[in-house]
Scaffold this motif. Sequence first.
Motif, mmCIF file in Angstrom:
data_model
loop_
_atom_site.group_PDB
_atom_site.id
_atom_site.type_symbol
_atom_site.label_atom_id
_atom_site.label_comp_id
_atom_site.label_asym_id
_atom_site.label_seq_id
_atom_site.Cartn_x
_atom_site.Cartn_y
_atom_site.Cartn_z
ATOM 1 N N PRO A 254 -4.920 -9.987 -6.313
ATOM 2 C CA PRO A 254 -3.707 -9.408 -5.717
ATOM 3 C C PRO A 254 -2.518 -9.493 -6.666
ATOM 4 C CG PRO A 254 -4.850 -10.783 -4.121
ATOM 5 C CD PRO A 254 -5.557 -10.979 -5.428
ATOM 6 N N VAL A 255 -1.727 -8.428 -6.684
ATOM 7 C CA VAL A 255 -0.574 -8.353 -7.578
ATOM 8 C C VAL A 255 0.683 -8.763 -6.814
ATOM 9 C CG1 VAL A 255 0.860 -6.811 -8.978
ATOM 10 C CG2 VAL A 255 -1.640 -6.560 -8.980
ATOM 11 N N SER B 135 -9.753 -10.187 5.390
ATOM 12 C CA SER B 135 -9.821 -8.917 6.114
ATOM 13 C C SER B 135 -9.979 -7.767 5.139
ATOM 14 C CB SER B 135 -8.546 -8.717 6.944
ATOM 15 O OG SER B 135 -8.471 -7.395 7.441
ATOM 16 N N GLU B 136 -11.093 -7.078 5.208
ATOM 17 C CA GLU B 136 -11.337 -5.945 4.310
ATOM 18 C C GLU B 136 -10.300 -4.852 4.533
ATOM 19 O OE1 GLU B 136 -14.923 -2.862 2.987
ATOM 20 O OE2 GLU B 136 -15.221 -4.307 4.627
ATOM 21 N N ARG B 137 -9.917 -4.647 5.805
ATOM 22 C CA ARG B 137 -8.970 -3.579 6.118
ATOM 23 C C ARG B 137 -7.611 -3.840 5.470
ATOM 24 N NH1 ARG B 137 -6.632 -1.661 12.057
ATOM 25 N NH2 ARG B 137 -5.376 0.057 11.245
ATOM 26 N N TRP B 138 -7.067 -5.039 5.689
ATOM 27 C CA TRP B 138 -5.738 -5.345 5.156
ATOM 28 C C TRP B 138 -5.794 -5.538 3.644
ATOM 29 C CZ3 TRP B 138 -3.188 -3.324 8.604
ATOM 30 C CH2 TRP B 138 -3.292 -3.633 9.956
ATOM 31 N N ARG B 139 -6.893 -6.039 3.148
ATOM 32 C CA ARG B 139 -7.046 -6.201 1.702
ATOM 33 C C ARG B 139 -7.022 -4.843 1.008
ATOM 34 N NH1 ARG B 139 -11.322 -8.913 1.878
ATOM 35 N NH2 ARG B 139 -12.854 -7.304 1.414
ATOM 36 N N ASN B 140 -7.677 -3.845 1.621
ATOM 37 C CA ASN B 140 -7.698 -2.503 1.048
ATOM 38 C C ASN B 140 -6.348 -1.806 1.202
ATOM 39 O OD1 ASN B 140 -10.378 -2.734 0.276
ATOM 40 N ND2 ASN B 140 -11.154 -1.871 2.182
ATOM 41 N N LEU B 141 -5.585 -2.198 2.216
ATOM 42 C CA LEU B 141 -4.271 -1.605 2.423
ATOM 43 C C LEU B 141 -3.278 -2.061 1.365
ATOM 44 C CD1 LEU B 141 -2.174 -0.082 4.367
ATOM 45 C CD2 LEU B 141 -1.708 -2.377 5.276
ATOM 46 N N GLY C 163 -1.348 -2.903 -1.764
ATOM 47 C CA GLY C 163 -1.306 -2.552 -3.168
ATOM 48 C C GLY C 163 -0.598 -3.607 -3.984
ATOM 49 N N MET C 164 0.479 -4.170 -3.413
ATOM 50 C CA MET C 164 1.253 -5.188 -4.109
ATOM 51 C C MET C 164 2.061 -5.979 -3.094
ATOM 52 S SD MET C 164 3.924 -4.709 -7.313
ATOM 53 C CE MET C 164 5.172 -3.846 -6.325
ATOM 54 N N PHE D 39 7.642 -8.458 1.097
ATOM 55 C CA PHE D 39 7.235 -7.089 1.402
ATOM 56 C C PHE D 39 5.793 -6.847 0.954
ATOM 57 C CE2 PHE D 39 11.749 -6.789 1.658
ATOM 58 C CZ PHE D 39 12.024 -5.732 2.512
ATOM 59 N N LEU D 40 5.049 -6.184 1.829
ATOM 60 C CA LEU D 40 3.713 -5.705 1.492
ATOM 61 C C LEU D 40 3.841 -4.222 1.161
ATOM 62 C CD1 LEU D 40 0.714 -6.663 1.449
ATOM 63 C CD2 LEU D 40 0.511 -5.724 3.759
ATOM 64 N N ILE D 41 3.414 -3.853 -0.052
ATOM 65 C CA ILE D 41 3.495 -2.454 -0.483
ATOM 66 C C ILE D 41 2.110 -1.838 -0.359
ATOM 67 C CG2 ILE D 41 4.312 -0.894 -2.277
ATOM 68 C CD1 ILE D 41 6.394 -2.987 -1.421
ATOM 69 N N PRO D 42 1.891 -0.955 0.625
ATOM 70 C CA PRO D 42 0.564 -0.348 0.786
ATOM 71 C C PRO D 42 0.186 0.539 -0.394
ATOM 72 C CG PRO D 42 1.880 -0.119 2.787
ATOM 73 C CD PRO D 42 2.811 -0.576 1.703
ATOM 74 N N LYS D 43 -1.116 0.713 -0.581
ATOM 75 C CA LYS D 43 -1.609 1.525 -1.695
ATOM 76 C C LYS D 43 -1.331 3.007 -1.488
ATOM 77 C CE LYS D 43 -5.407 -1.612 -2.922
ATOM 78 N NZ LYS D 43 -6.880 -1.793 -2.974
#
Length: 281
Positions: free
Chosen positions: A143-144, A168-174, A176-177, A187-191
């Motif tokens: 994770p970045v 969680s595969e779902r949130w891990r894939n969501l 991006g940074m 802040f979670l920055i989605p891909k």
Amino acid sequence: MKVKKITLIVVSVLLAAYVVVAFPFVKLLKQDDCCKGVDIVIDYAESVKFVTVDFISSQLHEMGIDPEGKRIADINISDIEKRLQDKDFIENAECYVTADNLLHIDIKPLQPVMRVFDGADSYYVNKDNKRMHSNADFFIDRPVVKGKFTNEYPPTRLLPLIEFLDKSERWRNLAGMIEVRDSNNIFLIPKVANHVINLGNTDGLDSKFAKLERMYNEVIPVKGWNFYDTISLKWDYQIVATRRKGGSRLNIVVTTDDDDEQAPDISTVATETTPNDSTNH
């Protein structure tokens, strides 16, 4: 019978005496033996792939560590361990001499949990906050994280969030940074989604992501992925989503006292306006 008992006692005493006398002698012989070479074992599981046997051998050479042919008594095993563990790409090193007079070295490469961009600096960090500076020669998929970190607020403060995403595969894939603006604005920055998610801090992640899931299931399909620029999950029992042009806000308020909150019906969506924005969502 008495003779046999006496004989057994005498033999036992002699054996004990032999061990007492012989053990220091054997130990002395061992210390006087010469090291026949170095045996290096790398734990490659989830590790830095460039740390190989040849690479560690070259590091020993660069540090002037060449125990082969030296008396075992003259090899400072503790010093070798410390110098290896001081390397940023090594998480742990154990050294010992085996019965065949080999210096055995077990190496566990650094196990990064995230890659950090801190100003102009970029590095990988493990769970104990040991840092390994990144370079163009290798890449580790972790994770970045972006932010300005200090001794009081190191990157490892984000471990609860990193571990939550990993489960969680779902949130891990969501994700991006992760961007840290301060300790209460993570802040979670989605891909792919065209918005950011303000988690506040790393407390109550189960509840926060349950609210985010309701937002994605109940509101986003109606409003669209580009309608909001920020979804804030900072407050208990509430989602505050800021419209892309600012002003208008959406609030989803859950009044239940249960820890397992029920997903709100779309009819519970309330619209707020500002004096300069009278447009309803």
